[in-house]
Scaffold this active site. Sequence first.
Site, PDB file in Angstrom:
ATOM      1  N   LEU A   1     -11.374   8.053  -4.308  1.00 27.87           N
ATOM      2  CA  LEU A   1     -11.006   6.928  -5.179  1.00 27.87           C
ATOM      3  C   LEU A   1     -11.406   7.078  -6.638  1.00 27.87           C
ATOM      4  CD1 LEU A   1     -11.775   4.029  -2.689  1.00 27.87           C
ATOM      5  CD2 LEU A   1      -9.673   5.351  -2.993  1.00 27.87           C
TER       6      LEU A   1
ATOM      7  N   LEU B   1     -11.216   8.607 -10.383  1.00 26.68           N
ATOM      8  CA  LEU B   1     -10.347   9.400 -11.250  1.00 26.68           C
ATOM      9  C   LEU B   1     -10.989  10.760 -11.461  1.00 26.68           C
ATOM     10  CD1 LEU B   1      -9.219   7.100 -14.202  1.00 26.68           C
ATOM     11  CD2 LEU B   1      -7.792   8.059 -12.382  1.00 26.68           C
TER      12      LEU B   1
ATOM     13  N   GLU C   1       1.333   9.588   7.377  1.00 28.64           N
ATOM     14  CA  GLU C   1       0.445  10.511   6.653  1.00 28.64           C
ATOM     15  C   GLU C   1       0.124  11.731   7.513  1.00 28.64           C
ATOM     16  OE1 GLU C   1      -1.901   7.626   3.566  1.00 28.64           O
ATOM     17  OE2 GLU C   1      -2.817   7.843   5.534  1.00 28.64           O
TER      18      GLU C   1
ATOM     19  N   HIS D   1      -0.829   8.651  -1.364  1.00 29.59           N
ATOM     20  CA  HIS D   1      -0.978   7.208  -1.607  1.00 29.59           C
ATOM     21  C   HIS D   1      -0.258   6.467  -0.485  1.00 29.59           C
ATOM     22  CE1 HIS D   1      -1.735   3.651  -3.997  1.00 29.59           C
ATOM     23  NE2 HIS D   1      -0.517   3.252  -3.676  1.00 29.59           N
TER      24      HIS D   1
ATOM     25  N   GLY E   1     -11.860   9.536   6.816  1.00 26.06           N
ATOM     26  CA  GLY E   1     -11.575  10.954   6.976  1.00 26.06           C
ATOM     27  C   GLY E   1     -10.537  11.303   8.017  1.00 26.06           C
ATOM     28  N   SER E   2      -9.697  10.356   8.389  1.00 29.23           N
ATOM     29  CA  SER E   2      -8.720  10.703   9.429  1.00 29.23           C
ATOM     30  C   SER E   2      -7.679  11.689   8.889  1.00 29.23           C
ATOM     31  CB  SER E   2      -8.065   9.448   9.997  1.00 29.23           C
ATOM     32  OG  SER E   2      -7.311   8.767   9.037  1.00 29.23           O
ATOM     33  N   ASN E   3      -7.315  11.576   7.620  1.00 29.20           N
ATOM     34  CA  ASN E   3      -6.405  12.577   7.047  1.00 29.20           C
ATOM     35  C   ASN E   3      -7.105  13.922   6.877  1.00 29.20           C
ATOM     36  OD1 ASN E   3      -3.575  11.592   6.143  1.00 29.20           O
ATOM     37  ND2 ASN E   3      -4.936   9.872   5.693  1.00 29.20           N
TER      38      ASN E   3
ATOM     39  N   ASP F   1      -2.362   7.253  -9.779  1.00 32.40           N
ATOM     40  CA  ASP F   1      -1.075   7.172  -9.074  1.00 32.40           C
ATOM     41  C   ASP F   1       0.142   7.442  -9.949  1.00 32.40           C
ATOM     42  OD1 ASP F   1      -2.598   6.349  -6.870  1.00 32.40           O
ATOM     43  OD2 ASP F   1      -2.425   4.239  -7.440  1.00 32.40           O
TER      44      ASP F   1
END
Length: 189
Positions: free
Chosen positions: A85, A87, A174, A104, A12-14, A145
């Site tokens: 992760l 779809l 990021e 990504h 969860g850093s982003n 992707d």
Amino acid sequence: MKNLAIFASGTGSNARRIIEYFMQSPVAQVRLLLCNKPDAPVLGIAEALGVPTLLLDRAAFYQPGNVAQLLATRSIDFIALAGFLWLLPSCLVQAFEGRIVNIHPALLPRFSGKGMYGMHVHQAVKAAGENQTGITIHYVNERYDEGQIIFQASCPIAPEDTPDTIAQKVHALEYQHYPQVLEQLLRKK
Ligand code: GAR
């Protein structure tokens, strides 16, 4: 004011940077953090920052129409994937066409597809002897992707770099770019 949902299932850093970036923003607020892992650290991060969380198992996530409806009840306008992760169900992709983006940790179309996430990507980049890597922010469709690329930024890889140091460089890119790119997209929507 737009309502943003983050889908995340990792450290969860982003997600933290995005939530913090939009806290005082007149453009958008993060209104929901959707997660598929009960023990994911991102859940605690969102809760500590006052963002409501929603934990869904596979059956609930893929039940036709379910996620789109849950998002509609919260008036969500836009979805940012940040280390998520699974779809997305095609009905969700269709309902939010042009309003779901992913980040990504490599320069797409290279190092992409199922199983290419997080450290797996950085290990593959190192093994391939690349002299640069980077980030790609792209629209999300029903395939891993492959959605239209919105933004890329790159960083050099030195011979002494390891997958860990490559990951650090990519994370720095990021954090630097994802919130700003989201803001630009949300301003246009
Ligand atoms: C990020 O590096 C993101 O680019 C990557 O997972 C990491 C999540 O880290 N996403 C993918 O690999 C998607 N294929 P975080 O949980 O600390 O934000």
